[in-house]
Design an enzyme around this catalytic site. Structure first.
Site, PDB file in Angstrom:
ATOM      1  CD1 TRP A 130      -2.535   1.760   0.426  1.00 30.78           C
ATOM      2  CD2 TRP A 130      -2.082   1.864   2.615  1.00 30.78           C
ATOM      3  NE1 TRP A 130      -3.258   2.793   0.958  1.00 30.78           N
ATOM      4  CE2 TRP A 130      -2.999   2.895   2.291  1.00 30.78           C
ATOM      5  CE3 TRP A 130      -1.651   1.733   3.935  1.00 30.78           C
ATOM      6  CZ2 TRP A 130      -3.490   3.778   3.246  1.00 30.78           C
ATOM      7  CZ3 TRP A 130      -2.136   2.610   4.883  1.00 30.78           C
ATOM      8  CH2 TRP A 130      -3.048   3.628   4.536  1.00 30.78           C
ATOM      9  CG  ASP A 211      -2.034  -2.792   7.506  1.00 30.53           C
ATOM     10  OD1 ASP A 211      -3.027  -2.594   8.223  1.00 30.53           O
ATOM     11  OD2 ASP A 211      -1.741  -2.062   6.541  1.00 30.53           O
ATOM     12  CB  ALA A 213      -6.782  -2.167   6.206  1.00 24.36           C
ATOM     13  CE  LYS A 246     -10.367   1.000   3.237  1.00 23.43           C
ATOM     14  NZ  LYS A 246      -9.218   1.722   3.731  1.00 23.43           N
TER      15      LYS A 246
HETATM   16  C1  LMR Z   1      -6.821   2.790  -0.290  1.00 22.48           C
HETATM   17  O1  LMR Z   1      -5.829   2.067  -0.347  1.00 22.48           O
HETATM   18  O2  LMR Z   1      -7.365   3.283  -1.292  1.00 22.48           O
HETATM   19  C2  LMR Z   1      -7.440   3.087   1.049  1.00 22.48           C
HETATM   20  O3  LMR Z   1      -6.744   2.416   2.041  1.00 22.48           O
HETATM   21  C3  LMR Z   1      -7.613   4.529   1.312  1.00 22.48           C
HETATM   22  C4  LMR Z   1      -6.309   5.255   1.557  1.00 22.48           C
HETATM   23  O4  LMR Z   1      -6.243   5.959   2.559  1.00 22.48           O
HETATM   24  O5  LMR Z   1      -5.374   5.134   0.763  1.00 22.48           O
END
Ligand code: LMR
Length: 398
Positions: A130, A211, A213, A246
């Site tokens: 991410w 992590d 999420a 989420k």
């Molecule tokens: C994403 O990856 O789009 C979400 O986790 C929102 C973000 O804050 O990036």
């Protein structure tokens, strides 16, 4: 003082939100930011959240401070949700939980704890990971390195290469792992593979930083926690960052938790005291409103049942969209195999098109995704699957 600062580009994910909002085209499709949407393209407040919030507003008598570790009842409910109520680590008092402003707050707090304990630590993140892991972890003063993870040829994990790289890490190296619904690839490890990673982590004495999420949006609320429950049953120390954005749809309320597993209850108390001090220096105290909503849902049988149904409905919708999108792509781009999209989990997949093709999808077809071709599957709708598949076919033809 500020005259030397340059204007920089907007965040790759959040910048797309603004670009999408500004686009007047009526066919526009937002596959950018990771937000769940229903088939009308809306992100409604969950029914369980609405009811918990109404009760909270009716019953709350004060807005005074709660405390630097957040709401202790929320923390206890989150421990049961993530670990399972009978987990041995909880019973032994080896887990310390602190409420945080979202999963980002948990990641940052976990990173600060690691830097405090072992300055100069390197966090090994999956390639890719991410995008916001990078500023969150490096902002805490940790160095980042990448281990091989995604295999674009199969849409799965290069598991052998991943193990090979982790095998070479020195003791106490930190490994960031996505519990489920890997962001951005959607490529998850099987339970068997998690067991192999566990054996390696134990043998090499690595510190897992997990992590989570998207709990509930992959295989289910329980199976998505599998690596956390397994690692915390078998290892001396684990750091877990959890988000309620989420699965409770509480994005803007910023609700998350950091769980830290330590060798014994005494170390857990010491870690708890340090976490509170670190949090105090960053946000003083986490926001209560969303956390109290989560606490009420988890603690109330009826609300919890409703919430579990709602999470199940989100998960099933994503799974159906994956299936139906692959069918549309097969129709419109028969020469390309997109079957990996159906095998992947959670909100995201890489479409596998080039950055110029991503830009054409945006400029010519008003379809928004990040430059690496990550798509938010939950941003698709039954009514636009064919539109998106046709557009993809057109850009692939060139
Ligand atoms: C994403 O990856 O789009 C979400 O986790 C929102 C973000 O804050 O990036």
């Amino acid at each position: 003082m500020f005259e030397g600062l340059e204007q920089i580009a907007a965040d790759a994910i959040l910048g797309l939100m603004a670009a999408f909002r500004a686009d007047p085209d009526k066919h526009k499709v937002d596959l950018g930011v990771g937000v769940y949407r229903n088939d009308h393209g809306d992100t409604p407040v969950l029914g369980a959240v609405r009811r918990a919030e109404e009760a909270l507003i009716a019953e709350q008598t004060t807005k005074t401070y709660v405390g630097p570790a957040g709401n202790p009842l929320f923390n206890a409910e989150m421990e049961k949700l993530v670990f399972g109520p009978a987990h041995a680590a909880l019973k032994a008092g080896r887990v310390k939980t602190v409420q945080t402003p979202g999963g980002c707050g948990a990641l940052r707090l976990g990173a600060d704890l690691i830097r405090l304990s072992a300055p100069g630590s390197v966090v090994h993140v999956s390639d890719p990971t991410w995008a916001n892991h990078v500023p969150l972890l490096s902002g805490a003063g940790l160095k980042l390195e990448r281990y091989p993870y995604f295999d674009p040829a199969t849409g799965g994990v290069q598991f052998g290469a991943m193990l090979g790289a982790l095998e070479k890490l020195p003791p106490r190296a930190v490994v960031l792992l996505h519990a489920s619904c890997h962001n951005p690839t959607g490529a998850d490890l099987s339970q068997e593979q998690w067991r192999e990673v566990l054996a390696l982590v134990r043998r090499r004495q690595l510190l897992p930083f997990i992590d989570m999420a998207y709990q509930g949006l992959g295989d289910g609320l329980e199976p998505d926690c599998f690596p956390i429950r397994l690692f915390c049953a078998e290892l001396p120390e684990v750091v877990c960052a959890v988000s309620c954005s989420k699965n409770f749809g509480l994005y803007r309320e910023r609700v998350g938790a950091l769980h830290v597993l330590t060798q014994d209850a005494k170390s857990a108390d010491a870690v708890g005291s340090q976490l509170v001090k670190l949090g105090r220096g960053m946000w003083s105290m986490p926001p209560d409103h969303g956390a109290e909503i989560v606490r009420r849902i988890l603690a109330d049988h009826t609300l919890r049942h409703l919430w579990e149904e709602e999470v199940g409905a989100m998960r099933r919708r994503i799974q159906h969209l994956r299936h139906d999108f692959v069918a549309q792509l097969k129709n419109h781009c028969p020469q390309h195999d997109f079957g990996f999209i159906e095998r992947q989990k959670g909100m995201f997949s890489f479409l596998g098109v080039t950055t110029p093709q991503v830009h054409t999808l945006r400029s010519a077809h008003h379809i928004y995704m990040t430059d690496d071709s990550r798509i938010n599957i939950a941003g698709l709708r039954n009514q636009n699957l064919e539109y998106v598949a046709t557009a993809v076919a057109q850009v692939l033809k060139g």
